[in-house]
Design a protein around this motif. Structure first.
Motif, short mmCIF file in Angstrom:
data_model
loop_
_atom_site.label_atom_id
_atom_site.label_comp_id
_atom_site.label_asym_id
_atom_site.label_seq_id
_atom_site.Cartn_x
_atom_site.Cartn_y
_atom_site.Cartn_z
N LEU A 24 68.62 -34.31 69.53
CA LEU A 24 69.26 -34.51 68.37
C LEU A 24 70.74 -33.88 68.54
N PHE A 25 70.89 -32.85 69.33
CA PHE A 25 72.20 -31.88 69.48
C PHE A 25 73.22 -32.75 70.52
N VAL A 26 72.54 -33.30 71.51
CA VAL A 26 73.19 -34.15 72.66
C VAL A 26 73.87 -34.91 72.07
N LEU A 27 72.88 -36.22 71.54
CA LEU A 27 73.36 -37.49 71.20
C LEU A 27 74.61 -37.67 70.41
N PRO A 28 74.94 -37.02 69.36
CA PRO A 28 76.22 -36.96 68.54
C PRO A 28 77.40 -36.91 69.53
N ARG A 29 77.24 -36.12 70.55
CA ARG A 29 78.46 -35.42 71.47
C ARG A 29 78.59 -36.82 72.45
N PHE A 204 61.56 -40.20 69.11
CA PHE A 204 61.72 -40.02 67.74
C PHE A 204 62.98 -39.68 67.52
N ALA A 205 63.86 -38.59 68.08
CA ALA A 205 64.94 -38.31 67.93
C ALA A 205 65.96 -39.10 68.06
N PHE A 206 65.90 -40.12 69.03
CA PHE A 206 66.70 -41.23 69.36
C PHE A 206 66.75 -42.04 68.25
N LEU A 207 65.69 -42.39 67.60
CA LEU A 207 65.36 -43.31 66.51
C LEU A 207 66.38 -43.09 65.21
N ARG A 208 66.32 -41.71 65.06
CA ARG A 208 67.33 -41.23 63.99
C ARG A 208 68.64 -41.69 64.10
N PHE A 209 69.15 -41.98 65.31
CA PHE A 209 70.72 -42.52 65.33
C PHE A 209 70.48 -44.23 65.65
#
Length: 403
Positions: A24-29, A204-209
């Motif tokens: 969750l922290f890395v994907l937006p960056r 699961f975290a990737f699906l958020r984005f």
């Protein structure tokens, strides 16, 4: 013993929470960097999206997998962590290069071969016996290496190919990793269970984005190749285990390949279907097209989320039904059930497919039915042409083949 189990559970909890938060922290960056340098996936005639979308989500997968291996090395009793890290690094750079500038199929396949051969140097991933499945017992060591490598490469490519719409590869990966996680938990293998937990949390975290309309990002080939390699490795590990290991599952060792085949039914069915279509169309099996099952679902009117969730539910139902079939009814009935499942999938996607090639096939099938019915019916002797026309109208009235 109790303290050891508590220690294992703490590691699993740490991995689950840590991987989820890191992703969750890395994907937006990563998304922000991709936007800054215009590292986007542009739509083409095969795409299921119509806008440019940042890619390279797989970079977050690599970071979280390195974190996972750093922790799980405490559970590694066979010293495979280094080989796994080297292999993941190689396939990561292959996918990264392909996302930056599309690699040729040969170069991409070469990178996969190197990755697989490094992992196949570990004896515990080689399948030396099928333990009586289809009557096959021991396998010659050389044949074992070839067979195991072929299966591994096949799965990596199969998983890479299903990454075509939002959430499809992620949900399929979650179902596969979840199923494998239950198996590894049952046999007490916490090292590979930890890897399964990491994959589930990561996806699961990737699906958020991936499902987001404003913060969307794709995993790219970097992500699909990494996840395909991890899941392929877990598959080979389960296939290579001895018969005594599976006593906790209450099913025989020779029945495990059938259960695993049902767990992998979506990528396996998709790649088999695509290869068949390309061969019958006299095209290269490496050529790109819109004949994957996710394309069929989207063309039939489903949204990306609906198609992905539908396939995930179907996959879960197949796995659960096959497990209880094997457990309570044995291998004979389960093989019959598997045959019915395959026929159902073939029929369903034949009916739903509306491409030009599929319509030609349906017309041929319709004419075949008309010829059969008119040949074996006595009514056609009076007025052959009128009877054929009547048959065609009756078949069209069913509207199940989109004629």
């Amino acid at each position: 013993m109790k303290e050891w189990l508590i220690f294992n559970d703490l590691i699993l909890l740490c991995i689950s929470v840590g991987v989820f938060l890191i992703t969750l922290f890395v994907l937006p960056r990563i998304r922000k960097t991709a936007l800054k340098f215009n590292l986007m996936d542009s739509p083409n005639q095969r795409s299921s999206h119509d806008t440019v979308v940042p890619t390279f989500g797989g970079v977050a997968f690599y970071i979280t997998l390195v974190f996972t291996l750093f922790i799980t090395q405490l559970l590694d009793t066979n010293d495979i962590t280094i080989s796994l890290l080297v292999s993941l690094t190689i396939i990561f750079f292959v996918g990264l290069k392909d996302d930056f500038h599309e690699l040729s199929p040969k170069m991409k396949f070469l990178g996969q071969v190197v990755t697989v051969l490094i992992l196949m140097s570990q004896p515990e991933f080689l399948v030396y016996s099928l333990h009586g499945f289809f009557g096959i017992q021991e396998i010659h060591p050389i044949i074992s290496i070839i067979f195991s490598s072929f299966l591994f490469l096949g799965f990596i490519n199969a998983f890479n190919l299903i990454d075509g719409i939002d959430g499809f590869a992620s949900i399929t990966g979650i179902v596969i990793a979840g199923s494998y996680g239950l198996l590894f938990h049952s046999i007490g293998n916490y090292y590979f269970l930890a890897i399964c937990v990491a994959v589930i949390s990561m996806l699961f975290a990737f699906l958020r984005f991936n499902f987001s309309s404003k913060k969307k990002i794709f995993m790219g080939d970097t992500g699909s190749l990494l996840i395909g390699t991890i899941l392929g490795l877990l598959t080979m590990k389960l296939l290579s285990l001895g018969g005594e290991t599976y006593s906790a599952l209450a099913i025989y060792r020779k029945e495990i390949p059938l259960l695993i085949l049902c767990i992998l039914i979506i990528p396996t069915f998709d790649i088999a279907r695509v290869i068949y279509i390309r061969v019958t169309q006299k095209k290269s099996i490496f050529s790109a097209d819109r004949n994957h099952i996710h394309h069929v679902l989207i063309d039939a009117g489903l949204s990306h989320k609906q198609a992905s969730l539908l396939i995930g539910i179907i996959n879960i139902l197949i796995v659960v039904s096959m497990y209880f079939s094997i457990k309570y009814f044995g291998i004979g009935f389960s093989l019959l059930l598997f045959f019915v499942i395959i026929l159902s999938l073939i029929y369903t996607f034949f009916v739903m497919n509306k491409t030009y090639f599929a319509k030609k096939k349906k017309v041929k099938f319709r004419n075949f039915l008309i010829n059969c019915l008119s040949t074996f019916s006595l009514k056609h002797t009076a007025n052959h042409n009128n009877y054929r026309l009547l048959l065609k109208q009756k078949i069209r009235s069913f509207r199940i083949f989109f004629f």
